[in-house]
Design a protein around this motif. Structure first.
Motif, PDB file in Angstrom:
ATOM      1  N   UNK A  33       0.853  -1.190   0.000  1.00  0.00           N
ATOM      2  CA  UNK A  33       0.000   0.000   0.000  1.00  0.00           C
ATOM      3  C   UNK A  33       0.887   1.237   0.000  1.00  0.00           C
ATOM      4  N   UNK A  34       0.528   2.208  -0.819  1.00  0.00           N
ATOM      5  CA  UNK A  34       1.249   3.491  -0.797  1.00  0.00           C
ATOM      6  C   UNK A  34       0.218   4.611  -0.759  1.00  0.00           C
ATOM      7  N   UNK A  35       0.563   5.664  -0.023  1.00  0.00           N
ATOM      8  CA  UNK A  35      -0.381   6.770   0.147  1.00  0.00           C
ATOM      9  C   UNK A  35       0.359   7.991   0.644  1.00  0.00           C
ATOM     10  N   UNK A  36      -0.297   9.146   0.537  1.00  0.00           N
ATOM     11  CA  UNK A  36       0.244  10.391   1.072  1.00  0.00           C
ATOM     12  C   UNK A  36      -0.330  10.602   2.464  1.00  0.00           C
ATOM     13  N   UNK A  37       0.536  10.917   3.402  1.00  0.00           N
ATOM     14  CA  UNK A  37       0.124  11.177   4.775  1.00  0.00           C
ATOM     15  C   UNK A  37       0.122  12.681   5.011  1.00  0.00           C
ATOM     16  N   UNK A  43      -5.694  15.560   9.335  1.00  0.00           N
ATOM     17  CA  UNK A  43      -6.187  14.255   8.911  1.00  0.00           C
ATOM     18  C   UNK A  43      -7.701  14.211   8.818  1.00  0.00           C
ATOM     19  N   UNK A  44      -8.367  15.227   9.354  1.00  0.00           N
ATOM     20  CA  UNK A  44      -9.817  15.335   9.295  1.00  0.00           C
ATOM     21  C   UNK A  44     -10.512  14.098   9.873  1.00  0.00           C
ATOM     22  N   UNK A  51      -7.851  16.804  13.958  1.00  0.00           N
ATOM     23  CA  UNK A  51      -7.588  15.465  14.478  1.00  0.00           C
ATOM     24  C   UNK A  51      -8.135  15.226  15.874  1.00  0.00           C
ATOM     25  N   UNK A  52      -8.268  16.289  16.669  1.00  0.00           N
ATOM     26  CA  UNK A  52      -8.653  16.129  18.072  1.00  0.00           C
ATOM     27  C   UNK A  52      -9.566  17.270  18.500  1.00  0.00           C
ATOM     28  N   UNK A  53     -10.280  17.047  19.599  1.00  0.00           N
ATOM     29  CA  UNK A  53     -11.087  18.113  20.163  1.00  0.00           C
ATOM     30  C   UNK A  53     -10.189  19.194  20.733  1.00  0.00           C
ATOM     31  N   UNK A  54      -9.176  18.778  21.492  1.00  0.00           N
ATOM     32  CA  UNK A  54      -8.213  19.714  22.070  1.00  0.00           C
ATOM     33  C   UNK A  54      -6.825  19.403  21.545  1.00  0.00           C
ATOM     34  N   UNK A 174      -5.313   1.782   8.933  1.00  0.00           N
ATOM     35  CA  UNK A 174      -4.224   2.700   9.282  1.00  0.00           C
ATOM     36  C   UNK A 174      -4.766   3.862  10.101  1.00  0.00           C
ATOM     37  N   UNK A 175      -4.100   4.159  11.209  1.00  0.00           N
ATOM     38  CA  UNK A 175      -4.496   5.272  12.072  1.00  0.00           C
ATOM     39  C   UNK A 175      -3.383   6.309  12.044  1.00  0.00           C
ATOM     40  N   UNK A 176      -3.594   7.445  11.373  1.00  0.00           N
ATOM     41  CA  UNK A 176      -2.531   8.456  11.278  1.00  0.00           C
ATOM     42  C   UNK A 176      -2.164   9.073  12.624  1.00  0.00           C
ATOM     43  N   UNK A 177      -3.026   8.926  13.637  1.00  0.00           N
ATOM     44  CA  UNK A 177      -2.751   9.507  14.952  1.00  0.00           C
ATOM     45  C   UNK A 177      -1.970   8.575  15.871  1.00  0.00           C
ATOM     46  N   UNK A 178      -1.857   7.294  15.502  1.00  0.00           N
ATOM     47  CA  UNK A 178      -1.100   6.374  16.351  1.00  0.00           C
ATOM     48  C   UNK A 178       0.383   6.711  16.266  1.00  0.00           C
TER      49      UNK A 178
END
Length: 184
Positions: A33-37, A43-44, A51-54, A174-178
């Motif tokens: 898999x290839x993608x743009x991060x 990350x919406x 990405x987060x509330x705060x 995939x979790x961009x926040x991990x």
């Protein structure tokens, strides 16, 4: 879930070369898999955007703001009450409001500065992923070292290991926040 080895590149051409090198190393195309991060914060993943509330650096701000406003308001009301002969009956009210405002501004001095580590975090804290192109490959037992070496030989930055699923060339969970578990 399977083990996934992923590497970070800056250019699409590098990812295309890495994809071909992984194919040449015997990894099936549907397991690559290839993608743009996107950059952190873009990350919406949150319903209101971002990405987060705060923001991580502002997680203690509401508590500090409340403490500062309460302390300032109490001091301002006391000063206002002491000046009743000069200011009249509105002295304590105005004093409380001004004190609360000044107290809330003072709480900003306790906020985290940019680049300053979070409280309770060690020096070995892993940074979030940076923006750029990523390529990932789902590996089977014994293939992990070969995938890492292939990406390392191609000059991948921040090679990481994760658990997940790549289905038909898409890293579905995939979790961009991990935080990445770096292997190189």
């Amino acid at each position: 879930m399977t083990t996934i080895i992923a590497g970070h590149f800056q250019l699409q051409d590098q990812v295309d070369s890495a994809r071909q090198a992984l194919r040449d190393a015997g990894f099936p195309d549907e397991r690559i898999s290839s993608f743009y991060l996107n950059q952190p914060g873009q990350h919406d993943t949150h319903e209101l955007g971002g990405d987060r509330t705060l923001s991580p650096g502002a997680k203690e701000s509401p508590e500090g703001l409340a403490k500062g406003a309460a302390t300032g308001g109490a001091i301002g009301a006391a000063v206002g009450a002491a000046t009743v002969p000069l200011t009249g009956p509105l002295g304590p009210v105005v004093g409380g409001l001004v004190g609360a405002h000044v107290g809330s501004l003072y709480s900003f001095s306790h906020m985290k500065e940019r680049g300053e580590p979070e409280q309770g975090s060690g020096e070995n804290m892993v940074e979030p992923r940076k923006a750029g192109m990523m390529i990932a490959v789902a590996v089977e037992d014994g293939d992990e070292g070969r995938a890492v070496q292939t990406l390392r030989d191609l000059g991948a930055n921040h090679i990481e290991k994760a658990e997940g699923s790549i289905v038909n060339g898409d890293w579905t969970d995939f979790n961009p926040l991990s935080l990445p578990q770096l292997v190189h």
